[in-house]
Design a protein around this motif. Structure first.
Motif, PDB file in Angstrom:
ATOM      1  N   LYS A  87     -44.368  30.507  15.969  1.00 49.65           N
ATOM      2  CA  LYS A  87     -43.545  31.802  16.607  1.00 49.65           C
ATOM      3  C   LYS A  87     -42.116  31.572  16.248  1.00 49.65           C
ATOM      4  CE  LYS A  87     -43.026  34.020  21.191  1.00 49.65           C
ATOM      5  NZ  LYS A  87     -41.464  33.471  21.171  1.00 49.65           N
ATOM      6  N   HIS A  88     -41.739  30.391  16.509  1.00 52.76           N
ATOM      7  CA  HIS A  88     -40.363  30.348  16.351  1.00 52.76           C
ATOM      8  C   HIS A  88     -39.976  30.206  14.829  1.00 52.76           C
ATOM      9  CE1 HIS A  88     -39.277  27.975  20.388  1.00 52.76           C
ATOM     10  NE2 HIS A  88     -39.632  29.259  20.467  1.00 52.76           N
ATOM     11  N   PHE A  89     -40.890  29.829  14.114  1.00 50.17           N
ATOM     12  CA  PHE A  89     -40.550  30.177  12.509  1.00 50.17           C
ATOM     13  C   PHE A  89     -40.399  31.477  12.200  1.00 50.17           C
ATOM     14  CE2 PHE A  89     -42.532  31.153   8.442  1.00 50.17           C
ATOM     15  CZ  PHE A  89     -42.082  30.665   7.471  1.00 50.17           C
ATOM     16  N   GLU A  90     -41.482  32.190  12.852  1.00 54.87           N
ATOM     17  CA  GLU A  90     -41.236  33.789  12.416  1.00 54.87           C
ATOM     18  C   GLU A  90     -39.910  34.379  12.969  1.00 54.87           C
ATOM     19  OE1 GLU A  90     -43.455  35.650  10.497  1.00 54.87           O
ATOM     20  OE2 GLU A  90     -44.741  34.103  10.289  1.00 54.87           O
ATOM     21  N   GLU A  91     -39.561  33.997  14.147  1.00 55.57           N
ATOM     22  CA  GLU A  91     -38.364  34.365  14.692  1.00 55.57           C
ATOM     23  C   GLU A  91     -37.209  33.944  13.850  1.00 55.57           C
ATOM     24  OE1 GLU A  91     -40.055  34.508  19.105  1.00 55.57           O
ATOM     25  OE2 GLU A  91     -38.645  32.810  18.665  1.00 55.57           O
ATOM     26  N   GLN A  92     -37.227  33.109  13.345  1.00 57.06           N
ATOM     27  CA  GLN A  92     -36.138  32.319  12.680  1.00 57.06           C
ATOM     28  C   GLN A  92     -35.982  33.242  11.099  1.00 57.06           C
ATOM     29  OE1 GLN A  92     -33.496  30.132  12.824  1.00 57.06           O
ATOM     30  NE2 GLN A  92     -33.813  29.892  15.175  1.00 57.06           N
ATOM     31  N   VAL A  93     -37.194  33.409  10.715  1.00 53.18           N
ATOM     32  CA  VAL A  93     -37.273  34.262   9.263  1.00 53.18           C
ATOM     33  C   VAL A  93     -36.324  35.472   9.658  1.00 53.18           C
ATOM     34  CG1 VAL A  93     -38.782  35.690   8.039  1.00 53.18           C
ATOM     35  CG2 VAL A  93     -39.547  33.627   8.521  1.00 53.18           C
ATOM     36  N   GLU A  94     -36.374  36.151  10.885  1.00 53.01           N
ATOM     37  CA  GLU A  94     -35.708  37.500  11.190  1.00 53.01           C
ATOM     38  C   GLU A  94     -34.199  37.079  11.173  1.00 53.01           C
ATOM     39  OE1 GLU A  94     -37.277  39.698  14.211  1.00 53.01           O
ATOM     40  OE2 GLU A  94     -39.270  39.605  13.713  1.00 53.01           O
ATOM     41  N   LEU A  95     -33.921  35.701  11.934  1.00 49.60           N
ATOM     42  CA  LEU A  95     -32.478  35.525  12.147  1.00 49.60           C
ATOM     43  C   LEU A  95     -31.772  35.494  10.515  1.00 49.60           C
ATOM     44  CD1 LEU A  95     -32.725  33.118  15.130  1.00 49.60           C
ATOM     45  CD2 LEU A  95     -32.451  35.796  15.182  1.00 49.60           C
ATOM     46  N   VAL A  96     -32.573  34.708   9.849  1.00 47.74           N
ATOM     47  CA  VAL A  96     -31.998  34.336   8.327  1.00 47.74           C
ATOM     48  C   VAL A  96     -31.890  35.487   7.784  1.00 47.74           C
ATOM     49  CG1 VAL A  96     -32.959  33.585   6.295  1.00 47.74           C
ATOM     50  CG2 VAL A  96     -33.364  31.982   8.047  1.00 47.74           C
ATOM     51  N   ASP A  97     -32.833  36.598   7.912  1.00 45.64           N
ATOM     52  CA  ASP A  97     -32.362  37.813   7.120  1.00 45.64           C
ATOM     53  C   ASP A  97     -31.242  38.535   7.734  1.00 45.64           C
ATOM     54  OD1 ASP A  97     -33.528  39.654   5.050  1.00 45.64           O
ATOM     55  OD2 ASP A  97     -33.872  41.025   6.688  1.00 45.64           O
ATOM     56  N   THR A  98     -31.034  38.573   9.151  1.00 46.40           N
ATOM     57  CA  THR A  98     -29.854  39.142   9.803  1.00 46.40           C
ATOM     58  C   THR A  98     -28.468  38.562   9.139  1.00 46.40           C
ATOM     59  OG1 THR A  98     -31.335  39.477  11.749  1.00 46.40           O
ATOM     60  CG2 THR A  98     -28.807  39.587  11.974  1.00 46.40           C
ATOM     61  N   ILE A  99     -28.391  37.317   9.163  1.00 50.02           N
ATOM     62  CA  ILE A  99     -27.345  36.610   8.592  1.00 50.02           C
ATOM     63  C   ILE A  99     -27.254  36.926   6.920  1.00 50.02           C
ATOM     64  CG2 ILE A  99     -26.281  34.490   8.071  1.00 50.02           C
ATOM     65  CD1 ILE A  99     -28.096  33.001  10.411  1.00 50.02           C
ATOM     66  N   ALA A 100     -28.093  36.908   6.262  1.00 52.89           N
ATOM     67  CA  ALA A 100     -28.111  37.244   4.972  1.00 52.89           C
ATOM     68  C   ALA A 100     -27.575  38.715   4.738  1.00 52.89           C
ATOM     69  CB  ALA A 100     -29.162  37.155   4.101  1.00 52.89           C
ATOM     70  N   GLU A 101     -28.019  39.468   5.381  1.00 60.08           N
ATOM     71  CA  GLU A 101     -27.519  40.955   5.299  1.00 60.08           C
ATOM     72  C   GLU A 101     -26.114  41.184   5.579  1.00 60.08           C
ATOM     73  OE1 GLU A 101     -30.398  43.328   7.657  1.00 60.08           O
ATOM     74  OE2 GLU A 101     -32.083  43.187   6.036  1.00 60.08           O
ATOM     75  N   ARG A 102     -25.516  40.523   6.610  1.00 60.78           N
ATOM     76  CA  ARG A 102     -24.201  40.630   7.089  1.00 60.78           C
ATOM     77  C   ARG A 102     -23.289  40.049   5.835  1.00 60.78           C
ATOM     78  NH1 ARG A 102     -20.863  43.487   9.940  1.00 60.78           N
ATOM     79  NH2 ARG A 102     -19.009  42.430  10.103  1.00 60.78           N
ATOM     80  N   ILE A 103     -23.844  38.970   5.394  1.00 57.64           N
ATOM     81  CA  ILE A 103     -23.003  38.470   4.359  1.00 57.64           C
ATOM     82  C   ILE A 103     -23.040  39.302   3.188  1.00 57.64           C
ATOM     83  CG2 ILE A 103     -23.150  36.648   2.308  1.00 57.64           C
ATOM     84  CD1 ILE A 103     -24.371  34.737   4.513  1.00 57.64           C
ATOM     85  N   GLN A 104     -24.099  40.202   2.985  1.00 56.34           N
ATOM     86  CA  GLN A 104     -24.193  41.194   1.534  1.00 56.34           C
ATOM     87  C   GLN A 104     -23.116  42.221   2.172  1.00 56.34           C
ATOM     88  OE1 GLN A 104     -25.741  38.849  -0.603  1.00 56.34           O
ATOM     89  NE2 GLN A 104     -25.943  40.901  -1.394  1.00 56.34           N
ATOM     90  N   LEU A 105     -23.163  42.723   3.501  1.00 50.63           N
ATOM     91  CA  LEU A 105     -22.453  43.956   4.036  1.00 50.63           C
ATOM     92  C   LEU A 105     -20.940  43.426   3.882  1.00 50.63           C
ATOM     93  CD1 LEU A 105     -23.152  45.625   7.290  1.00 50.63           C
ATOM     94  CD2 LEU A 105     -21.020  44.729   6.698  1.00 50.63           C
TER      95      LEU A 105
END
Length: 198
Positions: A87-105
């Motif tokens: 469950k925590h792995f799946e939640e971290q997948v979303e957090l990783v994506d959030t950080i990556a999108e901010r970098i691209q933004l």
């Protein structure tokens, strides 16, 4: 027996895949797009991108450590931790994506490949083999602590630089879920008897 196919075309279009494509990078890692419609200067965005890429690398490491422990957990709490780690792995997948999108933004380039992540991650590398549950949990708690400190530091730097979006993201979207995950797994290290003596 394999049969060689002739070049296939439809009209003027070649329908065969061009899978040997090679080209130069279109943006170097560590750079930001200079001229983009963003209110923050390129200098501020570059500073934030550098900090966020470190957070991203460490978050990718934490995400993968959850999956490692999900696969390798054993003992009397196997079932509960097996499910919780996943469950925590799946939640971290979303957090990783959030950080990556901010970098691209912000006009930056995200760190992405495992080898690159391993070179800059601040999270101590676990052994390849299986460890006891208390050690697995302690490793996860230490990784969360590193990430939570980074969130605090980035939020402070973003606030000073006027980067409200990064400040809000690291506090609301990254720090709080890491605090919650840390609390959930930390409770498994509390020494509590299963049966109370009367």
């Amino acid at each position: 027996m394999a049969v060689a196919m002739k070049k296939q075309t439809i009209g003027d279009a070649n329908v065969a895949p061009h899978w040997h494509a090679k080209a130069k990078e279109i943006q170097a890692y560590g750079s930001v797009i200079e001229d983009m419609p963003h209110r923050l200067s390129a200098k501020v965005r570059a500073e934030m991108v550098g900090k966020l890429n470190q957070l991203l690398a460490d978050s990718i490491d934490l995400r993968d450590m959850y999956k490692k422990h999900h696969w390798q957990v054993s003992g009397p709490t196997f079932y509960q931790l097996h499910l919780l780690f996943d469950k925590h792995f799946e939640e971290q997948v979303e957090l990783v994506d959030t950080i990556a999108e901010r970098i691209q933004l912000l006009g930056g380039v995200t760190i992405a490949m495992g080898g690159d992540v391993a070179q800059i991650s601040q999270i101590p590398k676990p052994p390849r083999g299986k460890e006891e549950v208390p050690v697995q949990i302690s490793r996860l708690l230490e990784a969360h602590k590193i990430i939570m400190q980074q969130c605090h530091d980035i939020a402070e730097a973003a606030d000073d630089a006027g980067d409200d979006g990064t400040n809000d993201m690291v506090v609301s979207d990254i720090l709080r879920p890491n605090e919650l995950q840390s609390w959930f797994i930390g409770q498994h290290l509390v020494e509590m008897p299963l049966i109370l003596d009367k």
